[in-house]
Scaffold this active site. Structure first.
Site, PDB file in Angstrom:
ATOM      1  N   LYS A 283       0.875  -1.204   0.021  1.00  0.00           N
ATOM      2  CA  LYS A 283      -0.159  -0.054  -0.039  1.00  0.00           C
ATOM      3  C   LYS A 283       0.922   1.247   0.065  1.00  0.00           C
ATOM      4  O   LYS A 283       1.773   1.329   0.729  1.00  0.00           O
ATOM      5  CB  LYS A 283      -0.990   0.068   1.233  1.00  0.00           C
ATOM      6  CG  LYS A 283      -1.579   1.086   1.507  1.00  0.00           C
ATOM      7  CD  LYS A 283      -2.858   1.034   2.525  1.00  0.00           C
ATOM      8  CE  LYS A 283      -2.172   1.653   3.885  1.00  0.00           C
ATOM      9  NZ  LYS A 283      -2.015   3.150   3.860  1.00  0.00           N
ATOM     10  N   LYS A 316      -7.979   7.349  -0.731  1.00  0.00           N
ATOM     11  CA  LYS A 316      -9.116   7.698  -0.113  1.00  0.00           C
ATOM     12  C   LYS A 316     -10.052   8.967  -0.861  1.00  0.00           C
ATOM     13  O   LYS A 316      -9.909  10.067  -0.367  1.00  0.00           O
ATOM     14  CB  LYS A 316      -8.888   8.215   1.379  1.00  0.00           C
ATOM     15  CG  LYS A 316      -8.191   7.250   2.112  1.00  0.00           C
ATOM     16  CD  LYS A 316      -7.897   7.770   3.637  1.00  0.00           C
ATOM     17  CE  LYS A 316      -7.549   6.741   4.489  1.00  0.00           C
ATOM     18  NZ  LYS A 316      -6.120   6.633   4.261  1.00  0.00           N
ATOM     19  N   GLY A 459       1.710  -1.041   8.879  1.00  0.00           N
ATOM     20  CA  GLY A 459       2.800   0.245   8.401  1.00  0.00           C
ATOM     21  C   GLY A 459       4.144   0.242   9.322  1.00  0.00           C
ATOM     22  O   GLY A 459       4.871  -0.966   9.188  1.00  0.00           O
TER      23      GLY A 459
END
Ligand code: 5IU
Length: 493
Positions: A283, A316, A459
């Site tokens: 990502k 987003k 992450g």
């Protein structure tokens, strides 16, 4: 069911409940902390056997409309009512414990039953429906079928509708509605017109929702009984990218997505190279990269191809359709040329989704690349303002577009449809429970087993080791991969 010759008018029961102080008017602090102008406490009537009997007979006509083998009262108040109805009309009963016994058989359900028996739930009153749902969950976990419940009073605060939700599907019958009861008490002069209006207004403006934790448990319960492997889920997927994702998860025995929140291309490429064999998805947040170029995007794509993982840009999108089309296809980043997956908010409405669909179609026609979109149903950050019904709206949007909506970025299960994936960020192994800027962390096991994640997004838990030795980096990422994957596999047992 034996004939019931005991006929008593329901309003005489209401009048006596009022006289015995089981219906109180004034100012009361409820369990939720909210102040209410009315309080209904049917517990007190265990000390008034005649009233109890007359009240119980109000359930009888409704019981005749239901198909069941056993009855079960919701503890504690309705246990007495269920017991009366059971013994009087010879309906076998089961009893759900509120707490599991600490000794002996540790049974949560007492009585004799067989899987597949149909159970009718008896409850005194309904506000949100949570208590009925809790009892139904226990019964369903024991293999029993629950389709109907009967309550004496419907407080008209949304409970009946809450339990009609497709994941729950319980039809609740009520002997009397709250408003009918209040109108009767007013007409008979027991309460003033003013009081009656105040109470009715309060009820109308105090909708009671089922707590998210309970709803989540429900989705997981339904899920665990119908657990499906990633291979099975790939077969059910209508969009090619979702299908490929599930296939990758099965093949690589991994449900791990690394979030490459790094600010230079070199580090991201290094991460992709090292993490590649262990992940199914990488990502990005391209707008945090200082030296982004399309050459970097091409190199990242090559690595994704070599190591077989999906590229997800966590963009987003949240604007009107026409702007989103340009943001997706153009600008410095030209996302449509190199990312497989993007995500979007629902707030702007269906125009945004339609805009992405058009862009996806136009591009796929040219390069036949598989593309998909995730809907954001929840956020992991503390105090976020995502409304409770957002997840339901996300699901509605997903079922309208199963050809390119892959699933959800979620914190609890949005739906039990195995074709949609649930991906959960805010996962970290270790002592960090938050990052002091609102991020909230949980473990891979909690994310998968309690929050309904199919895939975990990690992450800092992984990228913080990028400057350590290769072995240390690898040991750490393998730990995430194993814990995430095992948590999913363990769900089927
Ligand atoms: N992310 C969240 N929470 C969310 C959504 C996205 O953390 O609700 I939607 C992103 C932000 C970051 C990554 O890129 O997932 C999580 O990173 P850490 O594991 O370092 O907190």
């Amino acid at each position: 069911m034996a004939n019931d010759h005991h006929s008593v008018d329901i309003f005489s029961v209401i009048r006596r409940l009022y006289e015995y102080n089981a219906l109180k008017f004034g100012q009361f602090k409820l369990k939720s902390g909210i102040e209410s102008p009315v309080y209904i406490d049917l517990r007190t009537i265990i000390s008034q056997p005649d009233l109890m009997i007359d009240l119980c007979h109000q359930y009888v006509p409704l019981m005749k409309q239901c198909r069941f083998d056993l009855i079960c009262g919701v503890p504690y108040t309705a246990l007495t009512m269920a017991t009366y109805l059971s013994t009087k009309f010879r309906h076998p009963m089961v009893m759900r414990r509120k707490e599991t016994k600490q000794h002996g058989t540790k049974q949560i359900l007492e009585g004799v039953y067989q899987r597949g028996n149909r159970v009718l739930i008896i409850e005194d009153l309904i506000s949100s429906g949570s208590s009925i749902l809790e009892t139904a969950l226990t019964l369903r976990q024991a293999g029993l079928i629950v389709t109907d419940a009967i309550v004496f009073i419907d407080r008209e605060q949304g409970g009946i509708r809450n339990l009609q939700h497709s994941d729950i599907d319980i039809k609740v019958h009520s002997c009397i509605h709250f408003s009918e009861m209040i109108t009767y008490l007013k007409d008979e002069g027991h309460i003033t017109g003013e009081k009656s209006s105040e109470v009715l207004e309060w009820i109308q403006s105090n909708y009671c929702a089922i707590p998210a934790t309970l709803h989540n448990q429900l989705a997981l319960t339904t899920c665990s009984s119908s657990w499906k492997s990633y291979e099975d889920r790939a077969r059910l997927c209508q969009n090619p990218l979702g299908k490929r994702l599930f296939e990758l998860m099965a093949m690589k025995r991994s449900n791990l997505c690394v979030s490459a929140d790094l600010t230079d291309c070199q580090s991201i490429l290094k991460l992709a190279e090292l993490a590649g064999p262990h992940i199914v998805m990488l990502k990005t947040h391209v707008d945090i990269i200082d030296d982004f170029s399309m050459d970097f995007a091409r190199r990242l794509r090559d690595l994704a191809k070599n190591h077989n993982f999906i590229l997800f840009e966590d963009r987003k999108f949240a604007d009107i359709g026409s702007t989103v089309q340009k943001q997706y296809a153009g600008g410095l980043f030209r996302l449509s040329e190199w990312t497989d997956l993007i995500n979007a908010h629902l707030l702007p409405g269906p125009g945004l989704i339609e805009a992405l669909r058009q862009e996806f179609m136009a591009r796929s026609f040219k390069d036949s690349q598989q593309r998909g979109c995730l809907l954001i149903s929840h956020l992991s950050s503390q105090g976020n303002l995502v409304p409770v019904d957002y997840a339901q709206e996300a699901y509605k949007m997903a079922i309208k577009n199963p050809d390119f909506i892959v699933g959800f970025i979620s914190q609890t299960k949005v739906c039990t449809d195995p074709a949609f994936i649930h991906m959960t960020p805010g996962v970290r192994i270790g002592n960090e429970k938050n990052d002091k800027l609102g991020q909230q962390y949980t473990t891979p096991e909690d994310a998968v087993q309690n929050k309904g994640a199919d895939l975990i997004i990690v992450g800092r838990g992984i990228i913080s080791k990028l400057d350590s030795s290769c072995e240390e980096f690898e040991t750490n990422i393998i730990l995430y991969k194993q814990r995430g994957y095992n948590a999913y596999i363990n769900l089927c047992q």
